[in-house]
Write an enzyme that holds these catalytic residues in place. Structure first.
Site, PDB file in Angstrom:
ATOM      1  N   HIS A 185       0.841  -1.201   0.000  1.00  0.00           N
ATOM      2  CA  HIS A 185       0.000   0.000   0.000  1.00  0.00           C
ATOM      3  C   HIS A 185       0.876   1.251   0.000  1.00  0.00           C
ATOM      4  O   HIS A 185       1.773   1.370   0.814  1.00  0.00           O
ATOM      5  CB  HIS A 185      -0.908   0.022   1.231  1.00  0.00           C
ATOM      6  N   LYS A 212      -1.234  -7.956  -4.680  1.00  0.00           N
ATOM      7  CA  LYS A 212      -2.100  -6.789  -4.459  1.00  0.00           C
ATOM      8  C   LYS A 212      -1.249  -5.528  -4.375  1.00  0.00           C
ATOM      9  O   LYS A 212      -0.348  -5.442  -3.550  1.00  0.00           O
ATOM     10  CB  LYS A 212      -2.934  -6.925  -3.184  1.00  0.00           C
ATOM     11  N   THR A 352     -17.861  19.362 -18.863  1.00  0.00           N
ATOM     12  CA  THR A 352     -18.514  20.319 -17.992  1.00  0.00           C
ATOM     13  C   THR A 352     -17.474  21.273 -17.404  1.00  0.00           C
ATOM     14  O   THR A 352     -16.287  21.193 -17.741  1.00  0.00           O
ATOM     15  CB  THR A 352     -19.352  19.586 -16.912  1.00  0.00           C
ATOM     16  N   LYS A 356     -14.593  22.973 -20.827  1.00  0.00           N
ATOM     17  CA  LYS A 356     -15.197  23.027 -22.165  1.00  0.00           C
ATOM     18  C   LYS A 356     -14.277  23.668 -23.214  1.00  0.00           C
ATOM     19  O   LYS A 356     -14.238  23.236 -24.354  1.00  0.00           O
ATOM     20  CB  LYS A 356     -16.535  23.781 -22.112  1.00  0.00           C
ATOM     21  N   ASP A 394     -24.769  22.105 -25.816  1.00  0.00           N
ATOM     22  CA  ASP A 394     -25.269  22.901 -24.686  1.00  0.00           C
ATOM     23  C   ASP A 394     -26.399  23.830 -25.122  1.00  0.00           C
ATOM     24  O   ASP A 394     -27.446  23.898 -24.494  1.00  0.00           O
ATOM     25  CB  ASP A 394     -24.150  23.790 -24.112  1.00  0.00           C
TER      26      ASP A 394
END
Length: 572
Positions: A185, A212, A352, A356, A394
């Site tokens: 980790h 992992k 968004t 844009k 839009d």
């Protein structure tokens, strides 16, 4: 880079595996399925034919990635309750986090939990030095893990730092049923592809059954290196990038072949940062239906957690049997994102705030309307040559919603636009502001652009033959009654719902007020406009009209309009 590693097998013979890793952007282009449908190369919003790989049988499971539910209660009774709930909500495996238990009696508690669990068990006893809760004697911790093997646990998670010694201590003493997961980790970052490759080799060299690797995504492009590891690994591997920018690694784990992914029982009880709930994995992202050839779509923005687009598009994709997924994409740099995920399977995006204009700069070809507006709201990768095509829908969604509101109030169904000749005030000069100003001009309105910085307002107003002013000046702007107002800024969006771009006093001069924000649906601006006697038009209407157009662009199929409306109502 290639490297050679050995893997323990049941005959205790070393099997050598060669793994080859290349730089992320190149690899991500290579490791995805090459099957794709054929979008029309013209810059129109017409329908597109589909390949058979894009249609899927409803309900069919398309991947073998397990959903593992972390159990993080502080008593065994609470844990058992959570384990049963994990089965009810659709989990495949439970991770029993012993380090969360307050009073742990190893033999008694493990026997109870392992034997009573209706799902396969993964036993983890995470120490504080690896991000867990346990800070006691190391010998006792490893003894508890050995005991879990003896009592019939299906998986044991042991940290790389102690794995060689631990695996050595259980050689010849296990039933063969248990699988050892050796984990690493990293709570700081996601290392380079080369460093991750070396880490995989070190983990495999311990004799792990399952590798992992959990890293921390500081940028969404970090997930690509995790996908590389999953794609190139020759043994079962779990690969996750934690934190909000790593969310796609947890969902697309099913596409790239991760052994399992983690899903929490409910929001707020995740055992690691950025963990989705089991419910979201199954119901929102249709996790079981994601396959190696699933097409990836998403909404590119920052922030993006508020977006309802994944609810709409995933439900719509599922309803027509389209083999695609739609994700929230928290992107810092549009250019880096598109360069990294350049595979033919990453096919379509909504744009968004605030990306844009950046999206437009990254297009290979741009629709004339988007070019005139100076911003895109939709991007499609053309399968024939991989070129990125930019559109702006839009203005279609917003102007149609405003016109519907005006017609309903006038009780007219005139052929011409009810916006013609009206004074149309647009707040904001960003991507959405440009779209609305352009749309208003197209419909014959007299456009006024109000923005915090006058220069940006002036630049946009000059393009649409309109007037420019600052937001402060707008407060006292009242040349006539019956004006139309459209807010395209994020002022008033969750979580700042008490904010508004214009005072209630100023709103009395408008006959109709539209707010592009749709979270919340009824913003303070709309509420105060309604109280002042104006017609109000919700941002959801613009959003829904856009969704119909974009769905058809993404899939080549007619949009399931009623379903999309129902899903939006349920989620706003």
């Amino acid at each position: 880079m290639s490297y050679r590693v050995s893997k323990r097998n049941s005959f205790s013979v070393s099997v050598y595996i060669y793994i080859h890793l290349t730089p992320p952007a190149i690899t991500v282009s290579l490791f995805c399925s090459q099957t794709h449908h054929h979008f029309l190369s013209t810059m129109t919003l017409s329908s597109v034919p589909l390949a058979t790989s894009d249609i899927q049988i409803p309900g069919a499971r398309r991947n073998s990635t397990l959903i593992c539910v972390p159990i993080v209660a502080d008593s065994v009774d609470q844990m058992l309750g959570q384990i049963r709930k994990a089965k009810e909500v659709g989990g495949d495996v439970v991770e029993i986090r012993l380090d969360y238990l307050k009073n742990f009696s190893p033999r008694q508690d493990l026997q109870f939990l392992v034997k009573q669990s209706p799902l396969p068990t993964l036993v983890t006893y995470r120490p504080t030095w690896e991000g867990g809760q346990y800070d006691g004697d190391e010998g006792k911790r490893l003894d508890a893990l050995r005991l879990a093997i003896e009592l019939g646990a299906d998986y044991i998670d042991v940290e790389l730092q102690v794995a060689p010694e631990f695996i050595n201590s259980i050689q010849g003493k296990t039933s063969g049923k248990v699988k050892i997961i050796v984990s690493s980790h990293n709570y700081q970052n996601t290392p380079s592809a080369e460093e991750l490759g070396n880490l995989v080799a070190r983990i495999q060299a311990t004799g792990a059954d399952i590798v992992k690797i959990a890293t921390t995504a500081l940028d969404i492009t970090d997930c690509a290196r995790i996908f590389q590891v999953l794609t190139h690994s020759q043994v079962p591997t779990i690969g996750i990038a934690m934190a909000e920018r790593g969310l796609i690694s947890r969902i697309l784990s099913a596409k790239f072949g991760s052994y399992l992914t983690f899903g929490s029982l409910e929001a707020g009880v995740a055992s690691a940062p950025g963990q989705p709930t089991v419910k979201d994995l199954l119901d929102l992202y249709n996790f079981r239906q994601i396959g190696p050839d699933t097409k990836v779509h998403g909404v590119i923005g920052k922030p993006i957690g508020h977006s309802k687009s994944p609810h709409l598009y995933n439900a719509a994709f599922k309803s027509v049997g389209f083999n695609g997924i739609y994700l929230p994409l928290l992107v810092d740099s549009v250019k880096n994102f598109l360069t990294t995920y350049s595979s033919p399977d990453f096919v379509g995006y909504s744009y968004t705030i605030p990306h844009k204009e950046d999206g437009l700069r990254c297009c290979d070809e741009i629709d004339p309307i988007a070019q005139a507006i100076g911003a895109i709201s939709c991007m499609i990768r053309r399968p024939t040559d991989g070129k990125l095509m930019g559109y702006n829908v839009d203005y279609l969604g917003a102007i149609a919603a405003i016109e519907e509101g005006l017609r309903a109030s006038n009780g007219t169904t005139n052929v011409g636009s009810p916006l013609a000749g009206k004074l149309f005030v647009v707040i904001g000069a960003g991507g959405a502001g440009k779209a609305l100003a352009y749309g208003g001009k197209e419909k014959g309105a007299r456009v006024v652009v109000a923005n915090r910085t006058f220069e940006k307002a002036q630049e946009l107003a000059s393009k649409v033959g309109g007037e420019a002013m600052t937001l402060a000046e707008l407060e006292n702007f009242h040349p006539e009654d019956g004006m139309i107002l459209a807010n395209t800024t994020s002022v008033g969006m969750k979580p700042n719902i008490d904010n508004t771009p214009l005072s209630k006093k100023a709103l009395s001069r408008y006959s109709l007020v539209f707010d592009a924000i749709y979270t919340p649906k009824l913003t303070r601006l709309l509420r105060e406009a309604q109280e002042s006697g104006a017609i109000i038009v919700y941002g959801t209407e613009m959003f829904i009209n856009q969704a119909f157009v974009q769905f058809e662009r993404f899939t080549g199929l007619p949009a399931p309009k009623e379903l999309i409306r129902e899903v939006l109502v349920r989620n706003t």
